[in-house]
Design a protein around this motif. Structure first.
Motif, PDB file in Angstrom:
ATOM      1  N   GLY A 185       0.778  -1.240   0.000  1.00  0.00           N
ATOM      2  CA  GLY A 185       0.000   0.000   0.000  1.00  0.00           C
ATOM      3  C   GLY A 185       0.803   1.279   0.000  1.00  0.00           C
ATOM      4  N   LYS A 186       2.112   1.191   0.282  1.00  0.00           N
ATOM      5  CA  LYS A 186       2.964   2.379   0.292  1.00  0.00           C
ATOM      6  C   LYS A 186       4.300   2.056  -0.368  1.00  0.00           C
ATOM      7  CE  LYS A 186       1.115   4.478   4.553  1.00  0.00           C
ATOM      8  NZ  LYS A 186       1.460   4.966   5.920  1.00  0.00           N
ATOM      9  N   ASP A 187       4.978   3.109  -0.821  1.00  0.00           N
ATOM     10  CA  ASP A 187       6.333   2.919  -1.321  1.00  0.00           C
ATOM     11  C   ASP A 187       7.173   2.258  -0.220  1.00  0.00           C
ATOM     12  OD1 ASP A 187       5.305   4.430  -3.374  1.00  0.00           O
ATOM     13  OD2 ASP A 187       6.548   6.197  -2.989  1.00  0.00           O
ATOM     14  N   ASN A 188       8.098   1.396  -0.631  1.00  0.00           N
ATOM     15  CA  ASN A 188       8.994   0.781   0.346  1.00  0.00           C
ATOM     16  C   ASN A 188      10.436   0.925  -0.130  1.00  0.00           C
ATOM     17  OD1 ASN A 188       9.295  -1.200  -1.619  1.00  0.00           O
ATOM     18  ND2 ASN A 188       7.993  -2.686  -0.579  1.00  0.00           N
ATOM     19  N   LEU A 189      11.343   0.183   0.449  1.00  0.00           N
ATOM     20  CA  LEU A 189      12.755   0.311   0.088  1.00  0.00           C
ATOM     21  C   LEU A 189      13.050  -0.218  -1.312  1.00  0.00           C
ATOM     22  CD1 LEU A 189      14.483  -0.744   3.442  1.00  0.00           C
ATOM     23  CD2 LEU A 189      13.967   1.560   2.613  1.00  0.00           C
ATOM     24  N   VAL A 190      12.140  -1.023  -1.857  1.00  0.00           N
ATOM     25  CA  VAL A 190      12.347  -1.645  -3.160  1.00  0.00           C
ATOM     26  C   VAL A 190      11.845  -0.768  -4.307  1.00  0.00           C
ATOM     27  CG1 VAL A 190      11.602  -3.588  -4.601  1.00  0.00           C
ATOM     28  CG2 VAL A 190      12.405  -3.995  -2.273  1.00  0.00           C
ATOM     29  N   GLY A 191      10.684  -0.148  -4.123  1.00  0.00           N
ATOM     30  CA  GLY A 191      10.111   0.632  -5.211  1.00  0.00           C
ATOM     31  C   GLY A 191       8.836   1.329  -4.805  1.00  0.00           C
ATOM     32  N   ASP A 192       8.137   1.854  -5.793  1.00  0.00           N
ATOM     33  CA  ASP A 192       6.947   2.673  -5.564  1.00  0.00           C
ATOM     34  C   ASP A 192       5.668   1.871  -5.720  1.00  0.00           C
ATOM     35  OD1 ASP A 192       8.700   4.771  -5.240  1.00  0.00           O
ATOM     36  OD2 ASP A 192       8.404   5.575  -7.259  1.00  0.00           O
ATOM     37  N   VAL A 224       4.456  -8.399  -9.896  1.00  0.00           N
ATOM     38  CA  VAL A 224       4.376  -6.971 -10.188  1.00  0.00           C
ATOM     39  C   VAL A 224       3.023  -6.353  -9.834  1.00  0.00           C
ATOM     40  CG1 VAL A 224       6.171  -7.076 -11.949  1.00  0.00           C
ATOM     41  CG2 VAL A 224       3.779  -7.458 -12.611  1.00  0.00           C
ATOM     42  N   SER A 225       2.174  -7.088  -9.127  1.00  0.00           N
ATOM     43  CA  SER A 225       0.952  -6.477  -8.595  1.00  0.00           C
ATOM     44  C   SER A 225       1.346  -5.391  -7.587  1.00  0.00           C
ATOM     45  CB  SER A 225       0.088  -7.525  -7.900  1.00  0.00           C
ATOM     46  OG  SER A 225      -0.367  -8.498  -8.808  1.00  0.00           O
ATOM     47  N   HIS A 226       0.568  -4.340  -7.514  1.00  0.00           N
ATOM     48  CA  HIS A 226       0.720  -3.249  -6.534  1.00  0.00           C
ATOM     49  C   HIS A 226       1.730  -2.178  -6.911  1.00  0.00           C
ATOM     50  CE1 HIS A 226      -1.943  -4.310  -3.195  1.00  0.00           C
ATOM     51  NE2 HIS A 226      -1.629  -5.573  -3.401  1.00  0.00           N
ATOM     52  N   ILE A 227       2.627  -2.412  -7.855  1.00  0.00           N
ATOM     53  CA  ILE A 227       3.643  -1.405  -8.151  1.00  0.00           C
ATOM     54  C   ILE A 227       3.142  -0.396  -9.188  1.00  0.00           C
ATOM     55  CG2 ILE A 227       5.555  -2.914  -7.529  1.00  0.00           C
ATOM     56  CD1 ILE A 227       6.057  -3.491 -10.440  1.00  0.00           C
ATOM     57  N   THR A 228       3.797   0.767  -9.252  1.00  0.00           N
ATOM     58  CA  THR A 228       3.456   1.771 -10.249  1.00  0.00           C
ATOM     59  C   THR A 228       3.912   1.307 -11.630  1.00  0.00           C
ATOM     60  OG1 THR A 228       5.565   2.929 -10.016  1.00  0.00           O
ATOM     61  CG2 THR A 228       3.761   3.644  -8.582  1.00  0.00           C
ATOM     62  N   ASP A 229       3.383   1.946 -12.647  1.00  0.00           N
ATOM     63  CA  ASP A 229       3.800   1.612 -14.006  1.00  0.00           C
ATOM     64  C   ASP A 229       5.296   1.863 -14.197  1.00  0.00           C
ATOM     65  OD1 ASP A 229       1.194   0.980 -14.473  1.00  0.00           O
ATOM     66  OD2 ASP A 229       0.804   2.571 -15.934  1.00  0.00           O
ATOM     67  N   LYS A 230       5.800   2.968 -13.630  1.00  0.00           N
ATOM     68  CA  LYS A 230       7.229   3.253 -13.758  1.00  0.00           C
ATOM     69  C   LYS A 230       8.062   2.142 -13.137  1.00  0.00           C
ATOM     70  CE  LYS A 230       6.906   8.313 -13.869  1.00  0.00           C
ATOM     71  NZ  LYS A 230       7.257   9.579 -13.140  1.00  0.00           N
ATOM     72  N   THR A 231       7.642   1.707 -11.961  1.00  0.00           N
ATOM     73  CA  THR A 231       8.363   0.615 -11.300  1.00  0.00           C
ATOM     74  C   THR A 231       8.280  -0.650 -12.139  1.00  0.00           C
ATOM     75  OG1 THR A 231       7.738   1.577  -9.158  1.00  0.00           O
ATOM     76  CG2 THR A 231       8.627  -0.649  -9.126  1.00  0.00           C
ATOM     77  N   ARG A 251      -7.006  -2.824 -16.368  1.00  0.00           N
ATOM     78  CA  ARG A 251      -7.304  -1.405 -16.186  1.00  0.00           C
ATOM     79  C   ARG A 251      -8.282  -0.879 -17.241  1.00  0.00           C
ATOM     80  NH1 ARG A 251      -2.142   2.215 -15.881  1.00  0.00           N
ATOM     81  NH2 ARG A 251      -1.552   0.475 -14.509  1.00  0.00           N
ATOM     82  N   ASN A 252      -8.377  -1.560 -18.347  1.00  0.00           N
ATOM     83  CA  ASN A 252      -9.323  -1.159 -19.396  1.00  0.00           C
ATOM     84  C   ASN A 252     -10.740  -1.021 -18.849  1.00  0.00           C
ATOM     85  OD1 ASN A 252     -10.109  -1.000 -22.407  1.00  0.00           O
ATOM     86  ND2 ASN A 252     -11.386  -2.670 -21.637  1.00  0.00           N
ATOM     87  N   PHE A 253     -11.082  -1.843 -17.838  1.00  0.00           N
ATOM     88  CA  PHE A 253     -12.431  -1.812 -17.260  1.00  0.00           C
ATOM     89  C   PHE A 253     -12.532  -0.819 -16.100  1.00  0.00           C
ATOM     90  CE2 PHE A 253     -11.959  -5.994 -19.186  1.00  0.00           C
ATOM     91  CZ  PHE A 253     -13.150  -6.132 -19.888  1.00  0.00           C
ATOM     92  N   THR A 254     -11.386  -0.331 -15.616  1.00  0.00           N
ATOM     93  CA  THR A 254     -11.366   0.592 -14.478  1.00  0.00           C
ATOM     94  C   THR A 254     -10.381   1.721 -14.773  1.00  0.00           C
ATOM     95  OG1 THR A 254      -9.643  -0.735 -13.405  1.00  0.00           O
ATOM     96  CG2 THR A 254     -11.945  -1.203 -12.788  1.00  0.00           C
ATOM     97  N   PRO A 255     -10.700   2.598 -15.719  1.00  0.00           N
ATOM     98  CA  PRO A 255      -9.760   3.644 -16.158  1.00  0.00           C
ATOM     99  C   PRO A 255      -9.232   4.481 -14.987  1.00  0.00           C
ATOM    100  CG  PRO A 255     -11.701   3.586 -17.571  1.00  0.00           C
ATOM    101  CD  PRO A 255     -11.998   2.674 -16.419  1.00  0.00           C
ATOM    102  N   GLY A 256      -7.913   4.686 -14.970  1.00  0.00           N
ATOM    103  CA  GLY A 256      -7.302   5.506 -13.939  1.00  0.00           C
ATOM    104  C   GLY A 256      -6.895   4.738 -12.695  1.00  0.00           C
ATOM    105  N   PHE A 257      -7.276   3.480 -12.584  1.00  0.00           N
ATOM    106  CA  PHE A 257      -6.956   2.674 -11.400  1.00  0.00           C
ATOM    107  C   PHE A 257      -5.631   1.951 -11.666  1.00  0.00           C
ATOM    108  CE2 PHE A 257      -8.231  -1.202  -8.682  1.00  0.00           C
ATOM    109  CZ  PHE A 257      -7.709  -0.632  -7.533  1.00  0.00           C
ATOM    110  N   GLU A 258      -4.530   2.551 -11.221  1.00  0.00           N
ATOM    111  CA  GLU A 258      -3.203   2.042 -11.557  1.00  0.00           C
ATOM    112  C   GLU A 258      -2.918   0.689 -10.926  1.00  0.00           C
ATOM    113  OE1 GLU A 258       1.331   3.819 -12.112  1.00  0.00           O
ATOM    114  OE2 GLU A 258       0.039   4.650 -10.548  1.00  0.00           O
ATOM    115  N   ARG A 259      -3.640   0.348  -9.891  1.00  0.00           N
ATOM    116  CA  ARG A 259      -3.459  -0.961  -9.252  1.00  0.00           C
ATOM    117  C   ARG A 259      -3.749  -2.100 -10.242  1.00  0.00           C
ATOM    118  NH1 ARG A 259      -3.125  -5.328  -8.131  1.00  0.00           N
ATOM    119  NH2 ARG A 259      -3.533  -6.450  -6.180  1.00  0.00           N
TER     120      ARG A 259
END
Length: 412
Positions: A185-192, A224-231, A251-259
């Motif tokens: 749920g939050k950025d950690n030492l590994v990534g965003d 790779v679940s939970h990480i940002t697209d950049k990560t 995400r096609n079914f939930t636009p804007g939901f980066e999860r």
């Protein structure tokens, strides 16, 4: 009824004998006929689920404090899985998520919590060895399946569990962990994290890059679940092994939901020979469901403020319960099939699987897919869309086994 029984018996014999299935156009059958065949299919086919949060639910019930073993073996009213419901639904290998809440990376104790949750899973297997077994490879799952045992493979959810020590990746691999979700749920030492707007590292951190390399070296699947697209794209560029989203939807079914994963992310996962395991939570599946949930939460918060109450007050609890019951959004199991179908149409049948997130998404599960006994309903929906037995076997386990073995081979 006789026709249904004949079809189901033929399916049972075909699956049990592991012969090439007879060509059946499932789209021409009735819903009832498809469901009966789906029940036989799940009974005779290995079924893997990429993510279930049972260990943390057991932990929250305080079993570790009393030393008492959670009664997994009998049907329970709480939660989404127990041994009885798993067997009814044909579930053979639910990945036990060793979930570490994000707060532990600040408060400390993440590794200790992971050790505790792993111990609790091990205790299930040691308490009922005639019914349950741990599993650290596809071959062990196959052997357990032949013996009639329910496999409990394990993955860590949130790399905060390794704290700031790279050697803990190998430590957990040796304990049987076979995938690790890089953030939660939050950025950690590994990534965003996709749930965190801070973008602490702008993607994968330098430590995170070392973690990815170490996971490749060991043969631990990168989730790779939970990480940002950049990560994600940092991981995709660095990893020499296939990558998996063990519990994400489209995400096609939930636009804007980066999860959820975008089409671009799905295509890159397929390019890496990985897969997306579709998760079942209502807000992951349907935009209208998500918006209604958000509207409900906003209304309740405003009502509490207007009435000078907090959620612990009995009057508030009564109102919240009645309001939520009267305004609860719904979504149907067919929506999960739509997400699977989207991935298949985009990148092919070889890159999709199932990752329910049972015990991790509360009561937001679809109608017809409320617990582990209901997988046949999903299989029947896929049959309705025209999926063949071979397609269904890939979705249920063959795709994941291929990816897992590829990760192992690269490590070797």
């Amino acid at each position: 009824m006789r026709k249904i029984l004949t079809l189901a018996l033929a399916a049972s014999l075909t699956f049990a004998c592991n012969e090439k299935p007879a060509e059946v156009d499932y789209t021409q059958l009735t819903d009832e006929e498809r469901l009966e065949i789906a029940k036989e299919f799940t009974k005779n086919t290995i079924l893997v689920d990429g993510h279930m949060d049972l260990p943390y639910r057991m932990y929250n019930q305080g079993n570790t404090m009393t030393g008492e073993v959670y009664d997994f073996i009998n049907r329970q009213e709480a939660g989404n899985i127990d041994y009885v419901r798993a067997r009814e639904g044909g579930m053979d290998a639910p990945f036990m998520a060793i979930y570490i809440p994000a707060g532990y990376q600040e408060s400390g104790g993440a590794k200790a919590l992971a050790d505790t949750l792993i111990m609790m899973v091990e205790r299930l297997a040691s308490t009922w060895p005639d019914k349950i077994a741990l599993a650290k490879s596809p071959e062990e799952i196959e052997e357990n399946f032949k013996k009639g045992l329910l496999s409990l493979p394990m993955g860590i959810e949130n790399a905060a569990a390794i704290e700031d020590d790279l050697s803990n990746v190998a430590y957990f691999f040796d304990k049987g962990i076979r995938y690790m979700t890089l953030t939660h749920g939050k950025d950690n030492l590994v990534g965003d994290s996709s749930y965190d707007d801070a973008e602490t590292h702008g993607g994968l951190s330098e430590f995170g890059k070392d973690v990815v390399k170490e996971m490749n070296r060991l043969g631990m699947i990168i989730d790779v679940s939970h990480i940002t697209d950049k990560t994600f794209f940092d991981v995709a560029e660095l990893s020499t092994a296939p990558i998996v989203a063990t519990h994400s939807s489209v995400r096609n079914f939930t636009p804007g939901f980066e999860r959820n994963v975008s089409d671009e992310v799905i295509q890159k996962i397929a390019e890496k020979d990985g897969m997306v395991m579709i998760t079942f939570g209502g807000s992951f599946l349907d935009q209208a469901y998500s918006e209604k949930n958000t509207a409900n939460r906003t209304h309740i918060q405003e009502w509490l403020e207007e009435n000078n109450l907090n959620r612990r007050d009995s009057a508030a609890q009564e109102y919240i319960s009645s309001y939520t019951a009267a305004n609860k959004p719904t979504v149907h199991v067919s929506k999960v099939a739509e997400h699977i179908d989207h991935v298949v149409k985009l990148v092919g049948i070889d890159h999709v699987g199932l990752g329910s997130d049972f015990d991790g998404v509360g009561d937001s599960l679809p109608e017809g897919l409320k617990d582990a006994s209901m997988y046949p309903n999903l299989i029947a929906e896929l049959m309705k869309l025209g999926y063949s037995n071979e397609d269904l076997e890939k979705i249920c386990y063959k795709n994941f086994f291929r990816v897992w073995k590829a990760v192992e081979a690269i490590a070797e």
